[in-house]
Scaffold this motif. Structure first.
Motif, PDB file in Angstrom:
ATOM      1  N   ILE A  48      58.490  -1.693  27.268  1.00  0.00           N
ATOM      2  CA  ILE A  48      58.772  -0.958  28.510  1.00  0.00           C
ATOM      3  C   ILE A  48      57.625   0.012  28.805  1.00  0.00           C
ATOM      4  CG2 ILE A  48      60.325   0.702  29.610  1.00  0.00           C
ATOM      5  CD1 ILE A  48      62.627  -0.597  28.004  1.00  0.00           C
ATOM      6  N   ALA A  49      57.158   0.728  27.773  1.00  0.00           N
ATOM      7  CA  ALA A  49      56.056   1.680  27.969  1.00  0.00           C
ATOM      8  C   ALA A  49      54.789   0.943  28.416  1.00  0.00           C
ATOM      9  CB  ALA A  49      55.804   2.454  26.678  1.00  0.00           C
ATOM     10  N   ASP A  50      54.529  -0.228  27.836  1.00  0.00           N
ATOM     11  CA  ASP A  50      53.349  -0.999  28.246  1.00  0.00           C
ATOM     12  C   ASP A  50      53.462  -1.440  29.701  1.00  0.00           C
ATOM     13  OD1 ASP A  50      52.031  -0.764  25.874  1.00  0.00           O
ATOM     14  OD2 ASP A  50      52.609  -2.727  25.085  1.00  0.00           O
ATOM     15  N   LEU A  51      54.666  -1.902  30.085  1.00  0.00           N
ATOM     16  CA  LEU A  51      54.880  -2.338  31.468  1.00  0.00           C
ATOM     17  C   LEU A  51      54.626  -1.189  32.442  1.00  0.00           C
ATOM     18  CD1 LEU A  51      55.938  -4.482  33.506  1.00  0.00           C
ATOM     19  CD2 LEU A  51      58.235  -3.667  33.013  1.00  0.00           C
ATOM     20  N   ILE A  52      55.168  -0.005  32.110  1.00  0.00           N
ATOM     21  CA  ILE A  52      54.947   1.169  32.972  1.00  0.00           C
ATOM     22  C   ILE A  52      53.458   1.520  32.986  1.00  0.00           C
ATOM     23  CG2 ILE A  52      55.409   3.646  33.230  1.00  0.00           C
ATOM     24  CD1 ILE A  52      58.194   3.079  31.972  1.00  0.00           C
ATOM     25  N   GLY A  53      52.846   1.487  31.799  1.00  0.00           N
ATOM     26  CA  GLY A  53      51.419   1.819  31.701  1.00  0.00           C
ATOM     27  C   GLY A  53      50.572   0.921  32.589  1.00  0.00           C
ATOM     28  N   GLN A  54      50.867  -0.385  32.577  1.00  0.00           N
ATOM     29  CA  GLN A  54      50.094  -1.317  33.408  1.00  0.00           C
ATOM     30  C   GLN A  54      50.201  -0.950  34.887  1.00  0.00           C
ATOM     31  OE1 GLN A  54      51.795  -5.151  32.560  1.00  0.00           O
ATOM     32  NE2 GLN A  54      51.249  -5.021  30.381  1.00  0.00           N
ATOM     33  N   GLN A  55      51.419  -0.616  35.324  1.00  0.00           N
ATOM     34  CA  GLN A  55      51.612  -0.292  36.743  1.00  0.00           C
ATOM     35  C   GLN A  55      50.926   1.017  37.117  1.00  0.00           C
ATOM     36  OE1 GLN A  55      52.610  -2.663  38.489  1.00  0.00           O
ATOM     37  NE2 GLN A  55      53.146  -3.824  36.663  1.00  0.00           N
ATOM     38  N   VAL A  56      50.967   1.990  36.218  1.00  0.00           N
ATOM     39  CA  VAL A  56      50.292   3.266  36.499  1.00  0.00           C
ATOM     40  C   VAL A  56      48.778   3.042  36.562  1.00  0.00           C
ATOM     41  CG1 VAL A  56      49.824   5.587  35.633  1.00  0.00           C
ATOM     42  CG2 VAL A  56      52.146   4.648  35.485  1.00  0.00           C
ATOM     43  N   LEU A  57      48.268   2.207  35.670  1.00  0.00           N
ATOM     44  CA  LEU A  57      46.823   1.932  35.674  1.00  0.00           C
ATOM     45  C   LEU A  57      46.408   1.225  36.963  1.00  0.00           C
ATOM     46  CD1 LEU A  57      46.414   0.905  31.934  1.00  0.00           C
ATOM     47  CD2 LEU A  57      45.383   2.899  33.034  1.00  0.00           C
ATOM     48  N   LEU A  87      70.837   0.954  26.788  1.00  0.00           N
ATOM     49  CA  LEU A  87      69.639   0.349  26.202  1.00  0.00           C
ATOM     50  C   LEU A  87      69.560   0.827  24.751  1.00  0.00           C
ATOM     51  CD1 LEU A  87      67.269   1.034  29.237  1.00  0.00           C
ATOM     52  CD2 LEU A  87      68.056  -1.204  28.549  1.00  0.00           C
ATOM     53  N   GLN A  88      70.478   0.310  23.951  1.00  0.00           N
ATOM     54  CA  GLN A  88      70.635   0.817  22.576  1.00  0.00           C
ATOM     55  C   GLN A  88      69.377   0.637  21.733  1.00  0.00           C
ATOM     56  OE1 GLN A  88      72.698   2.551  20.788  1.00  0.00           O
ATOM     57  NE2 GLN A  88      74.201   2.900  22.392  1.00  0.00           N
ATOM     58  N   GLN A  89      68.579  -0.395  22.084  1.00  0.00           N
ATOM     59  CA  GLN A  89      67.383  -0.655  21.264  1.00  0.00           C
ATOM     60  C   GLN A  89      66.349   0.463  21.394  1.00  0.00           C
ATOM     61  OE1 GLN A  89      68.043  -1.962  24.207  1.00  0.00           O
ATOM     62  NE2 GLN A  89      66.242  -2.740  25.274  1.00  0.00           N
ATOM     63  N   ILE A  90      66.521   1.347  22.386  1.00  0.00           N
ATOM     64  CA  ILE A  90      65.538   2.394  22.651  1.00  0.00           C
ATOM     65  C   ILE A  90      65.870   3.683  21.892  1.00  0.00           C
ATOM     66  CG2 ILE A  90      64.354   3.611  24.552  1.00  0.00           C
ATOM     67  CD1 ILE A  90      64.024   0.676  24.779  1.00  0.00           C
ATOM     68  N   LYS A  91      67.047   3.747  21.297  1.00  0.00           N
ATOM     69  CA  LYS A  91      67.482   4.986  20.639  1.00  0.00           C
ATOM     70  C   LYS A  91      66.451   5.433  19.592  1.00  0.00           C
ATOM     71  CE  LYS A  91      71.423   7.034  18.307  1.00  0.00           C
ATOM     72  NZ  LYS A  91      72.860   7.049  18.247  1.00  0.00           N
ATOM     73  N   GLY A  92      65.991   6.673  19.701  1.00  0.00           N
ATOM     74  CA  GLY A  92      65.008   7.211  18.762  1.00  0.00           C
ATOM     75  C   GLY A  92      63.560   6.906  19.134  1.00  0.00           C
ATOM     76  N   PHE A  93      63.355   6.253  20.274  1.00  0.00           N
ATOM     77  CA  PHE A  93      62.015   5.816  20.668  1.00  0.00           C
ATOM     78  C   PHE A  93      61.182   6.998  21.189  1.00  0.00           C
ATOM     79  CE2 PHE A  93      59.474   3.845  24.265  1.00  0.00           C
ATOM     80  CZ  PHE A  93      58.458   3.379  23.448  1.00  0.00           C
ATOM     81  N   ALA A  94      59.956   7.118  20.662  1.00  0.00           N
ATOM     82  CA  ALA A  94      59.034   8.180  21.124  1.00  0.00           C
ATOM     83  C   ALA A  94      58.321   7.682  22.382  1.00  0.00           C
ATOM     84  CB  ALA A  94      58.046   8.519  20.022  1.00  0.00           C
ATOM     85  N   PHE A  95      59.037   7.794  23.499  1.00  0.00           N
ATOM     86  CA  PHE A  95      58.626   7.187  24.762  1.00  0.00           C
ATOM     87  C   PHE A  95      57.317   7.802  25.279  1.00  0.00           C
ATOM     88  CE2 PHE A  95      61.042   5.183  28.577  1.00  0.00           C
ATOM     89  CZ  PHE A  95      59.869   4.640  29.068  1.00  0.00           C
TER      90      PHE A  95
END
Ligand SMILES: [Zn+2]
Length: 298
Positions: A48-57, A87-95
């Motif tokens: 998810i962070a990579d996807l957002i990063g690509q769009q911001v770039l 989005l349980q898989q994100i729990k604890g994620f350093a976003f």
């Protein structure tokens, strides 16, 4: 000074450049709604962070970007997603650090704020209505119940899980807690309570005078008023905006009547409730506005 990108990442990722409290260009949505309306559910945090990063770039090719704000569902503190029920898989994620890393790999150094999506909407409402100097609260009535506050403040602010009933049988909240607002007002909880009727049929039957349904519709409004009254007693009076798909069921007269019964101290009088339509744009603008404010105060 560079510009700010606002992002809403709920089911998909929506991105826009924000300038002077308004969108400065089109909002782009990824993946495309028709491809997969619930794309984020199967992605890892880094994806998810990579996807957002690509769009911001991509935005940064046309404009100088130095600040990014991302609205995301859940309890988020210091850039870490402590809890995200859907989005349980994100729990604890350093976003925040993951997104900073994705941007840095593309050569962009920007300050990043990750914030609760309802707080982003509250900031968007404040920014687009000229209320940036005021306290603004929002209720988002959907599958669950979101609570947003502007200005953003340290803390947890899980207003949708405020206890509004002492009845031990009130166990329908998605988080499993007893007596919660969401367990009465949330769409999912209404479907569990009325296994034989959809929420829209419950509200329609109440209007026709069905006793079970009209009793529930009063409880539904009383619960929303009770949580608002608790917020007023902790945070003071002010403006509450109610939005989301189930805001269509809100009877503002009933809310006002119950608030009048529940809030009696004179300095706490004067709260106002208004239903408005929510939009992705509001959340994107608000995420950007809060990120800019955080960057300025850092
Ligand atoms: Zn709950």
């Amino acid at each position: 000074m560079g510009q700010t990108v606002g992002v809403l990442a709920t089911r998909q990722v929506a991105v826009g450049v924000v300038e002077h409290n308004a969108l400065a260009g089109p909002v782009r949505v990824f993946p495309d709604a028709s491809d997969n309306p619930d794309a984020l559910r199967t992605m890892t945090g880094d994806e998810i962070a990579d996807l957002i990063g690509q769009q911001v770039l991509l935005c940064a090719r046309d404009t100088q970007i130095d600040t990014v704000g991302v609205g995301f569902p859940g309890v988020i503190r210091n850039g870490v997603v402590e809890e995200s029920p859907n989005l349980q898989q994100i729990k604890g994620f350093a976003f925040a650090s993951s997104l900073c890393g994705a941007l840095a790999r593309g050569g962009l150094k920007a300050s990043v704020l990750i914030l609760n999506d309802a707080d982003a909407i509250a900031a968007g409402v404040a920014a687009t209505r000229g209320h940036l100097e005021k306290l603004i609260r929002i209720w988002y009535l959907g599958d669950g119940v979101g609570f947003g506050r502007y200005p953003q403040s340290d803390g947890v602010w899980e207003g949708g899980h405020m206890v509004v009933s002492l009845n031990p049988k009130e166990t329908y909240c998605g988080c499993g807690g007893v007596g919660h607002l969401e367990g009465i007002v949330g769409h999912r909880s209404m479907r569990l309570r009325f296994l034989d009727m959809e929420p829209e049929e419950v509200f329609a039957a109440a209007r026709e005078g069905d006793v079970r349904c009209s009793t529930f519709v009063k409880l539904w409004h009383r619960a929303l008023a009770a949580a608002s009254a608790s917020s007023i007693h902790l945070d003071g009076p002010g403006k509450f905006f109610i939005m989301g798909p189930n805001s269509q069921y809100v009877d503002l007269g009933l809310i006002a009547q119950y608030i009048h019964e529940m809030v009696k101290m004179s300095p706490l009088q004067g709260s106002l409730f208004e239903t408005i339509s929510s939009s992705t744009d509001l959340a994107i603008i608000g995420a950007a506005v809060n990120a800019r404010r955080a960057a300025v105060t850092d």
